[in-house]
Write an enzyme that holds these catalytic residues in place. Structure first.
Site, PDB file in Angstrom:
ATOM      1  N   CYS A  60       0.840  -1.212   0.000  1.00  0.00           N
ATOM      2  CA  CYS A  60       0.000   0.000   0.000  1.00  0.00           C
ATOM      3  C   CYS A  60       0.868   1.252   0.000  1.00  0.00           C
ATOM      4  O   CYS A  60       0.579   2.224  -0.705  1.00  0.00           O
ATOM      5  CB  CYS A  60      -0.945  -0.006   1.199  1.00  0.00           C
ATOM      6  SG  CYS A  60      -2.131  -1.370   1.156  1.00  0.00           S
ATOM      7  N   GLN A  61       1.937   1.218   0.764  1.00  0.00           N
ATOM      8  CA  GLN A  61       2.867   2.342   0.795  1.00  0.00           C
ATOM      9  C   GLN A  61       3.469   2.557  -0.589  1.00  0.00           C
ATOM     10  O   GLN A  61       3.512   3.685  -1.087  1.00  0.00           O
ATOM     11  CB  GLN A  61       3.967   2.090   1.813  1.00  0.00           C
ATOM     12  CG  GLN A  61       5.016   3.175   1.859  1.00  0.00           C
ATOM     13  CD  GLN A  61       6.126   2.850   2.849  1.00  0.00           C
ATOM     14  OE1 GLN A  61       5.968   2.043   3.755  1.00  0.00           O
ATOM     15  NE2 GLN A  61       7.266   3.478   2.660  1.00  0.00           N
TER      16      GLN A  61
END
Length: 157
Positions: free
Chosen positions: A49-50
């Site tokens: 997600c980062q």
């Protein structure tokens, strides 16, 4: 199965958190003016997600040049999302679908992910100025990244 192209995008109002406090973001507020990219993601503070949101933030100028606003959406609280954004220099607005209504409306909820019920699937939607979905992608594997070239091509069409 996620909503398909040609479908009217379900409207919503979600909370975002910034230095000024909680703000409401309504999808239809952009109709008529800008295209919209919705990036659903499973959890803040996770590696994939980062990477996804930092990639989009780093190339935000490309989306801006295509007259598109980009929103990241997860079931995390807006307070967790704010911390995630600050820790990772994420510049796109993150919207909290804490109640899971929007993820359900777009049909992008896992029934079970690592023992967690109702987590947003990694998914991407392009919505044109008229509010119609022109691109839809969703993955059963949370490690898959959206196909950013396809998203940008849909914005150019």
């Amino acid at each position: 199965m996620a909503l398909s192209t040609g479908t009217k995008a379900p409207d919503f109002t979600l909370k975002s958190k910034n230095d000024d406090g909680l703000v409401d973001v309504t999808l239809s507020a952009k109709f008529g003016d800008q295209n919209t990219v919705l990036l659903f993601f499973p959890f803040a503070f996770t590696g994939v997600c980062q990477e996804e949101l930092c990639t989009v933030s780093g190339g935000f100028g490309e989306y801006d040049a295509l007259n598109a606003v980009v929103y990241g959406i997860s079931i995390d609280s807006p307070f967790a999302q704010e911390g995630f954004a600050k820790a990772n220099n994420i510049t796109i607005p993150l919207l909290s679908d804490f109640n899971k209504d929007v993820s359900a409306a777009y049909d992008v909820l896992y029934s079970d992910l690592l023992g967690f019920k109702g987590v947003s699937k990694r998914s991407a939607f392009v919505i044109n100025k008229e509010g119609e979905i022109t691109y839809a992608w969703s993955s059963e594997d949370p490690h898959d990244m959206p196909l950013f070239d396809e998203i940008k091509a849909a914005l150019k069409a």
